[in-house]
Design a protein around this motif. Structure first.
Motif, short mmCIF file in Angstrom:
data_model
loop_
_atom_site.label_atom_id
_atom_site.label_comp_id
_atom_site.label_asym_id
_atom_site.label_seq_id
_atom_site.Cartn_x
_atom_site.Cartn_y
_atom_site.Cartn_z
N ASP A 358 -11.81 -14.07 2.38
CA ASP A 358 -11.68 -12.94 1.47
C ASP A 358 -13.03 -12.27 1.28
OD1 ASP A 358 -11.01 -11.13 -0.47
OD2 ASP A 358 -10.84 -12.60 -2.08
N ASN A 359 -13.15 -11.01 1.73
CA ASN A 359 -14.38 -10.24 1.56
C ASN A 359 -14.20 -9.08 0.59
OD1 ASN A 359 -15.95 -11.74 3.50
ND2 ASN A 359 -14.79 -10.72 5.12
N SER A 360 -13.18 -9.17 -0.26
CA SER A 360 -12.90 -8.13 -1.27
C SER A 360 -12.65 -6.77 -0.61
CB SER A 360 -14.06 -8.02 -2.27
OG SER A 360 -14.24 -9.23 -2.96
N GLN A 361 -11.80 -6.77 0.39
CA GLN A 361 -11.52 -5.54 1.13
C GLN A 361 -10.02 -5.26 1.20
OE1 GLN A 361 -13.52 -6.81 4.75
NE2 GLN A 361 -15.14 -5.30 4.44
N LEU A 362 -9.67 -4.00 1.02
CA LEU A 362 -8.30 -3.53 1.22
C LEU A 362 -8.32 -2.43 2.29
CD1 LEU A 362 -6.98 -3.15 -2.46
CD2 LEU A 362 -6.78 -5.13 -0.94
N ARG A 363 -7.24 -2.37 3.08
CA ARG A 363 -7.10 -1.33 4.09
C ARG A 363 -6.09 -0.29 3.61
NH1 ARG A 363 -3.50 -1.69 9.42
NH2 ARG A 363 -2.08 -0.86 7.84
N PHE A 364 -6.50 0.98 3.70
CA PHE A 364 -5.63 2.08 3.30
C PHE A 364 -5.37 2.98 4.50
CE2 PHE A 364 -7.64 0.61 -0.53
CZ PHE A 364 -6.67 0.72 -1.50
N CYS A 365 -4.12 3.40 4.67
CA CYS A 365 -3.74 4.31 5.75
C CYS A 365 -3.82 5.74 5.22
CB CYS A 365 -2.33 4.00 6.24
SG CYS A 365 -1.70 5.18 7.47
N PHE A 366 -4.63 6.58 5.90
CA PHE A 366 -4.75 7.97 5.45
C PHE A 366 -3.97 8.95 6.33
CE2 PHE A 366 -8.74 6.92 7.76
CZ PHE A 366 -8.70 7.85 8.80
N ALA A 367 -3.01 8.43 7.10
CA ALA A 367 -2.12 9.30 7.88
C ALA A 367 -0.99 9.79 6.98
CB ALA A 367 -1.56 8.55 9.08
N LYS A 368 -1.38 10.52 5.96
CA LYS A 368 -0.44 10.96 4.93
C LYS A 368 -0.69 12.43 4.61
CE LYS A 368 0.75 6.60 4.70
NZ LYS A 368 2.02 6.12 5.25
N THR A 369 0.26 13.04 3.95
CA THR A 369 0.08 14.42 3.52
C THR A 369 -1.07 14.49 2.52
OG1 THR A 369 1.62 14.21 1.66
CG2 THR A 369 2.53 14.91 3.80
N ASP A 370 -1.67 15.66 2.41
CA ASP A 370 -2.77 15.84 1.46
C ASP A 370 -2.31 15.51 0.04
OD1 ASP A 370 -4.16 16.66 3.65
OD2 ASP A 370 -4.41 18.76 3.01
N GLU A 371 -1.11 15.89 -0.29
CA GLU A 371 -0.57 15.61 -1.63
C GLU A 371 -0.50 14.11 -1.90
OE1 GLU A 371 3.43 16.59 -4.32
OE2 GLU A 371 3.47 16.84 -2.14
N THR A 372 -0.06 13.36 -0.89
CA THR A 372 0.01 11.90 -1.05
C THR A 372 -1.38 11.32 -1.24
OG1 THR A 372 2.02 11.77 0.29
CG2 THR A 372 0.72 9.74 0.04
N LEU A 373 -2.35 11.77 -0.45
CA LEU A 373 -3.72 11.27 -0.56
C LEU A 373 -4.33 11.61 -1.92
CD1 LEU A 373 -5.08 12.08 3.03
CD2 LEU A 373 -4.31 9.86 2.13
N GLU A 374 -4.02 12.77 -2.42
CA GLU A 374 -4.53 13.18 -3.74
C GLU A 374 -3.97 12.27 -4.85
OE1 GLU A 374 -3.37 17.25 -3.83
OE2 GLU A 374 -4.95 17.88 -2.43
N LYS A 375 -2.69 11.97 -4.77
CA LYS A 375 -2.07 11.09 -5.77
C LYS A 375 -2.65 9.67 -5.68
CE LYS A 375 2.38 13.51 -6.04
NZ LYS A 375 3.84 13.43 -5.74
N ALA A 376 -2.85 9.19 -4.44
CA ALA A 376 -3.42 7.86 -4.26
C ALA A 376 -4.85 7.80 -4.79
CB ALA A 376 -3.39 7.48 -2.78
N ALA A 377 -5.63 8.83 -4.50
CA ALA A 377 -7.02 8.86 -4.94
C ALA A 377 -7.12 8.89 -6.47
CB ALA A 377 -7.72 10.08 -4.35
N GLU A 378 -6.20 9.57 -7.11
CA GLU A 378 -6.20 9.61 -8.58
C GLU A 378 -6.05 8.21 -9.16
OE1 GLU A 378 -3.68 11.77 -12.21
OE2 GLU A 378 -3.29 12.31 -10.11
N ILE A 379 -5.20 7.42 -8.52
CA ILE A 379 -5.02 6.03 -8.98
C ILE A 379 -6.29 5.22 -8.74
CG2 ILE A 379 -3.78 3.88 -8.49
CD1 ILE A 379 -1.34 5.65 -7.78
N LEU A 380 -6.88 5.35 -7.54
CA LEU A 380 -8.08 4.58 -7.20
C LEU A 380 -9.26 4.94 -8.10
CD1 LEU A 380 -7.84 4.75 -3.30
CD2 LEU A 380 -7.31 2.79 -4.78
N CYS A 381 -9.36 6.19 -8.49
CA CYS A 381 -10.49 6.61 -9.33
C CYS A 381 -10.36 6.12 -10.78
CB CYS A 381 -10.62 8.13 -9.30
SG CYS A 381 -11.27 8.77 -7.73
N LYS A 382 -9.15 5.72 -11.19
CA LYS A 382 -8.97 5.22 -12.55
C LYS A 382 -9.42 3.77 -12.69
CE LYS A 382 -4.59 5.81 -13.04
NZ LYS A 382 -3.23 5.81 -13.63
N LEU A 383 -9.52 3.04 -11.58
CA LEU A 383 -9.76 1.60 -11.64
C LEU A 383 -11.20 1.28 -12.01
CD1 LEU A 383 -7.78 0.68 -8.40
CD2 LEU A 383 -7.04 0.35 -10.76
#
Length: 383
Positions: A358-383
Motif C-alpha cells: 500500500d503506497n496510498s495511491q488510487l487510480r482514476f480514469c479520466f476517459a469521461k465527459t467534462d461534466e463527469t470530471l468536474e463533478k468528480a473533482a468537486e468531490i476530491l477537492c472537498k476531502l
C-alpha cells in the motif's frame, strides 16, 4: 447433480477489483472513475460503418485470423508508425479484445514450471493465465512514485526456466511509459536467449506531452521474439465491442493461432469490416493523444487545489493520485469509503502490487465527459 467438491484450477483468485468497484458504483449510484471505459459515445461515423457492414451481409463467421482487409490496414499502420512490416497472412490475428490476445499468447507457450517475469503493479489477467497453464509468475516490483524498472533486478531474475517476460507500455495502472533506454536495456537482457517477449500495448495511441510510444515492433531485436497486443476498444471508445489484435513473427503466430482457434475461432465480423474502413484515415488514431491529454489536463487543473499529490500521467487514460496527506487508511478501505460516503469510485493500486503493498495511491480514469470530471473533482477537492 450429486454434491461434490471440485479442485479449483485457480485457488485464491478473487473477483477482479474492476468488477467489484464498478458493481459498487452502480449499487451506490456513484460516479465511476474506476473501470477503464469511456462514458461518451464512439464516433458516429464508425457506428454507421458497422451498420453498413451488417446491411452488406457481413454477419456470418469471418476467417479465423480475421478479415483480410483489416489485417492489411493494421500492417500499414504499424509500418507507418514503427517501421516494421508484418505479413497480414501469417503475422497478424484479430482477437476478442486484447485480453484474449494476451491469454492466447501465454497459453500457447507457457508450460508447467515455466517462469514468466511480470512487472508489478500489473494488469490482473496476466498471472491467473500463467498459473492456469502451470507456469510460475516471477514478480518484480516497479520502483518509487515514478514506477521505474530496475533492469538489473530483471536481469538477475532471468533463469534457465524463464520462458517469457511481460511488459506493458503505456502502463496500467501507473500511466507511465517505457523509454528508448528501457527498451535498449530489455534488448540487452534478452539477447542470446530464447525468451519470448509479450508486449501489452493497448494504450499505444494515448501518449502525452510530446513523448513517443516505444513499441516492441520498433526494435528489430525485440520484434523478432515479441508478441505485441493491441486494442481497438481502448483506442476508439468502444470497449464493449471486444475487438483487438496481436502481431508476431510467423513462427510465434502459428502457435498463438492454435489457441485462438479453439478458444473463440473468430471475432465479430461487421466490426472488423468497419474498423478496416475506419483505419484508412490515420487521423482517427493520431488525434487521440491530444484529445486525451486535454482530458488529463482538465482533470488535474480541476483538482490542483486539492490535498492529493500527483505526477501527470505520461499515457493511458488513467491518473494516479496519492492521498497520504488526507488519511493513513489502507487504500482499499479509503477507496470503499470514498465510494460509499462521497459517491466516487476509483481503483486502489495496492491490489496490483507484490504482497498488496500500500503506497496510498488510487487510480482514476479520466476517459469521461467534462461534466463527469468536474463533478468528480468537486468531490476530491472537498476531502
Amino acid at each position: 447433480m450429486e454434491n461434490t467438491t471440485h479442485k479449483s484450477k485457480l485457488p485464491g483468485i478473487k473477483t477482479s477489483i474492476f468488477s467489484i468497484m464498478s458493481k459498487m458504483a452502480n449499487d451506490y449510484n456513484a460516479i465511476n472513475l474506476s473501470q477503464g471505459f469511456p462514458n461518451f459515445e464512439t464516433d458516429k461515423a464508425l457506428k454507421k460503418l458497422v451498420t453498413k457492414a451488417m446491411n452488406d451481409g457481413h454477419n456470418q463467421y469471418p476467417p479465423g485470423p480475421g478479415v483480410k482487409i483489416l489485417r492489411e490496414q493494421i500492417s500499414k499502420k504499424i509500418v507507418s508508425l514503427y517501421g516494421k512490416t508484418y505479413d497480414p497472412d501469417t503475422e497478424i490475428t484479430i482477437t476478442c479484445g486484447a485480453t484474449q490476445a494476451l491469454y492466447s499468447a501465454i497459453t500457447a507457450f507457457v508450460h508447467r514450471d515455466d517462469e514468466v517475469i511480470v512487472l508489478k503493479p500489473a494488469y490482473d489477467s496476466y498471472e491467473p493465465t500463467i498459473k492456469q497453464n502451470g507456469g510460475i509468475p516471477v514478480q518484480i516490483q516497479l520502483k518509487g512514485e515514478d514506477f521505474k524498472v530496475d533492469w538489473e533486478e530483471v536481469g538477475s531474475a532471468v533463469s534457465s526456466a524463464t520462458k517469457m517476460i511481460i511488459i506493458n507500455t503505456p502502463h496500467n495502472p501507473s500511466g507511465k511509459i517505457l523509454t528508448e533506454r528501457d527498451m535498449q536495456e530489455l534488448q540487452k537482457i534478452l539477447s542470446g536467449t530464447k525468451i519470448i517477449l509479450l508486449s501489452d500495448e493497448v494504450y499505444e495511441h494515448l501518449i502525452f506531452d510530446g513523448k513517443t510510444h516505444e513499441s516492441a515492433s520498433r526494435y528489430p531485436k525485440l520484434a523478432e521474439r515479441a508478441i505485441v497486443c493491441a486494442s481497438f476498444g481502448k483506442t476508439f471508445h468502444n470497449t464493449g465491442w471486444k475487438t483487438g489484435y496481436c502481431v508476431a513473427p510467423a513462427s510465434l503466430m502459428k502457435e498463438v493461432r492454435k489457441i485462438h482457434e479453439i478458444a473463440v475461432f473468430s471475432v465479430n465480423h461487421p466490426m472488423q469490416v468497419a474498423y478496416a474502413e475506419y483505419l484508412k484515415d490515420p487521423e482517427h488514431y493520431l488525434e487521440l493523444s491530444k484529445f486525451y491529454q486535454n482530458k488529463r489536463d482538465l482533470f488535474l487543473n480541476l483538482i490542483k487545489d486539492s490535498r492529493f499529490s500527483y505526477t501527470p500521467s505520461d499515457g493511458t487514460y488513467y491518473q494516479i493520485l496519492n492521498f497520504s496527506a488526507i488519511t493513513d487508511e489502507y487504500d482499499v478501505d479509503f477507496a470503499v469509503r470514498l465510494l460509499k460516503e462521497e459517491g466516487l469510485a476509483s481503483i486502489p493500486v495496492s491490489v496490483f502490487n507484490i504482497n498488496e503493498k500500500d503506497n496510498s495511491q488510487l487510480r482514476f480514469c479520466f476517459a469521461k465527459t467534462d461534466e463527469t470530471l468536474e463533478k468528480a473533482a468537486e468531490i476530491l477537492c472537498k476531502l
